[in-house]
Write an enzyme that holds these catalytic residues in place. Structure first.
Site, PDB file in Angstrom:
ATOM      1  CB  CYS A 162     -10.409  -1.087   9.186  1.00 33.85           C
ATOM      2  SG  CYS A 162     -11.246  -1.532  10.725  1.00 33.85           S
ATOM      3  CG  HIS A 302      -5.688   2.780   9.293  1.00 31.64           C
ATOM      4  ND1 HIS A 302      -6.946   2.642   8.748  1.00 31.64           N
ATOM      5  CD2 HIS A 302      -5.623   1.891  10.330  1.00 31.64           C
ATOM      6  CE1 HIS A 302      -7.617   1.707   9.407  1.00 31.64           C
ATOM      7  NE2 HIS A 302      -6.841   1.244  10.376  1.00 31.64           N
ATOM      8  CD  GLU A 313      -1.079   5.132   9.112  1.00 27.13           C
ATOM      9  OE1 GLU A 313      -1.488   5.476   7.979  1.00 27.13           O
ATOM     10  OE2 GLU A 313      -1.782   5.217  10.147  1.00 27.13           O
ATOM     11  CE  LYS A 334      -9.696   4.966  10.387  1.00 24.22           C
ATOM     12  NZ  LYS A 334      -8.731   5.390   9.338  1.00 24.22           N
ATOM     13  CG  HIS A 339     -12.165   3.037  12.612  1.00 21.37           C
ATOM     14  ND1 HIS A 339     -12.353   2.809  11.257  1.00 21.37           N
ATOM     15  CD2 HIS A 339     -11.174   2.191  12.989  1.00 21.37           C
ATOM     16  CE1 HIS A 339     -11.518   1.880  10.854  1.00 21.37           C
ATOM     17  NE2 HIS A 339     -10.785   1.484  11.883  1.00 21.37           N
ATOM     18  CG  PHE A 399      -9.116  -6.419  13.340  1.00 23.59           C
ATOM     19  CD1 PHE A 399      -8.123  -5.536  13.703  1.00 23.59           C
ATOM     20  CD2 PHE A 399     -10.201  -6.567  14.190  1.00 23.59           C
ATOM     21  CE1 PHE A 399      -8.195  -4.799  14.881  1.00 23.59           C
ATOM     22  CE2 PHE A 399     -10.289  -5.855  15.375  1.00 23.59           C
ATOM     23  CZ  PHE A 399      -9.289  -4.966  15.725  1.00 23.59           C
TER      24      PHE A 399
END
Length: 413
Positions: A162, A302, A313, A334, A339, A399
């Site tokens: 991502c 994010h 975050e 998002k 996403h 990830f």
């Protein structure tokens, strides 16, 4: 000598719009792109999650049929966004050897790969398309954009989950600074709303399961958040040196002031709860931009709507901005687009560019009961950014422990 890198064209297609202006208008209006999946395979495989944020305009309705047939749907999205951005930039006249492509995906041609596997099992090897490998390659979009636009400087691909497309934007910044190109087509694309990915993400408890109310399923910063909503689409920024842009009389949206990439080295899927790697990326992006944390006026987070990720975050941002993080307008877009995985950082970069240009932070929809552990300045309505210079940071984390941050500033010649 540090060069000023500017944004001269934008393009985007997602669940809330088929063009960049449509995405921006619908984002500000609070639209949700999450809808029930109307595919027979949802019931066939008894999927636990029955909704996603599918692109509202299918790319094969925009592209000519012969072109679309040669591309996986993810690369189709890439071309649609790139064509819009290129036209928006005024179709720059640039020598092929001075035009580059920095493009990203998290997964690549998953539909092509799995459709080919089904064909092999059901009909035999002779029925597998000869274009299967070029279509499923993660670098397919970058390669095709290079062919379509005649970009001969380079055609590079990033696949960092991502964080992918912000990594590509940061790479483009570095390539322009180094003199490797004068103009770069940068961004990312993804189309992975497939039964295997839905089942896999659901199995790891990453997806929201609000099947009864998809439109409110993605709720970053909310105490009721229970996972992200899969989205799809693409976004592209045309980046070039200020010198080149001014020489051709281009319209400039904003400045790409800096960007940075770090790694957590913590866990293959979970973020570092202390946000150390993410914080280093934010600090480094600001350092390269020659700006301080006190100059940040907007953050596109994010913020995937996962219980753990949103808190990590916030922890990272507070370690950089201190208590000022509570006063900087923040957006978690998002919630509207879903996403986009490897394409998400690109569309959020487009939103960051428009935020500093229009001086407005987009809303974070579905924020009904803000988590007291994340006391950021988010709002379900657009937030005015005020007068004066603007500086936005756009965060993407993936990830594998990938962290990528881009800093965009309002442009003042």
């Amino acid at each position: 000598m540090t060069k000023r890198i500017v944004v001269t064209g934008i393009g985007a297609t997602s669940a809330i719009g088929g063009t960049a202006p449509e995405n921006w208008q619908n984002l500000l209006a609070g639209m949700s792109g999450a809808r029930p999946l109307e595919h027979e395979w949802v019931a066939k495989y008894d999927l636990p999650v029955t909704f996603a944020a599918e692109a509202i305009v299918r790319p094969d309705t925009v592209l000519e049929r012969p072109t679309a047939k040669r591309l996986d749907i993810s690369a189709q999205f890439a071309l649609v966004a790139a064509l819009e951005a290129w036209a928006d930039a005024g179709a720059p006249e640039v020598a092929p050897e001075r035009l580059g492509v920095d493009f990203a995906t998290g997964i690549g041609g998953v539909w092509t790969l799995l459709d080919a596997w089904d064909t092999l099992r059901e009909k035999g090897p002779r029925r597998v398309m000869p274009m299967t490998v070029p279509m499923l390659m993660p670098n397919s979009a970058a390669g095709f954009l290079s062919l379509h636009f005649g970009a001969k400087a380079f055609a590079r691909t990033v696949a960092s989950a991502c964080a992918s497309s912000v990594e590509s934007i940061v790479s483009a910044y570095e390539h322009l600074q180094s003199g490797a190109a004068d103009v770069i087509i940068a961004g990312g694309a993804e189309s992975a709303i497939h039964p295997i990915t839905v089942a896999s993400f659901a199995s790891m408890q990453a997806l929201s399961r609000r099947n009864d109310d998809p439109a409110t399923a993605s709720r970053p910063f909310d105490v009721g958040r229970d996972g992200f909503v899969m989205g799809e689409g693409a976004a592209v920024l045309i980046l070039e040196t200020e010198e080149h842009a001014l020489a051709r009389g281009a319209t400039i949206y904003a400045e790409l002031a800096g960007g940075a990439i770090t790694a957590d080295s913590h866990h293959i899927t979970a973020p570092d709860p202390e946000g150390t790697g993410a914080a280093r990326a934010v600090r480094r992006a600001l350092e390269l931009a020659d700006r301080t944390p006190d100059e940040v006026t907007h953050i596109n987070a994010h913020a995937t709507s996962t219980p753990v990720g949103d808190v990590a975050e916030y922890t990272a941002l507070r370690s950089v901005l201190g208590d000022r993080v509570h006063d900087v307008p923040i957006s978690a877009t998002k919630a509207s687009t879903g996403h986009l995985l490897g394409g998400t950082g690109a569309i959020e970069s487009v939103f960051s560019v428009l935020a500093v240009k229009e001086r407005v932070a987009p809303p974070t929809i579905n924020l009904e009961n803000q988590d007291p552990a994340i006391p950021v300045k988010a709002s379900s309505q657009p937030q005015a950014l005020g007068e004066g210079p603007q500086l936005a940071i756009s965060n993407s984390f993936g990830f594998g422990g990938h962290n990528a941050v881009a800093a965009f500033a309002s442009y003042d010649a």
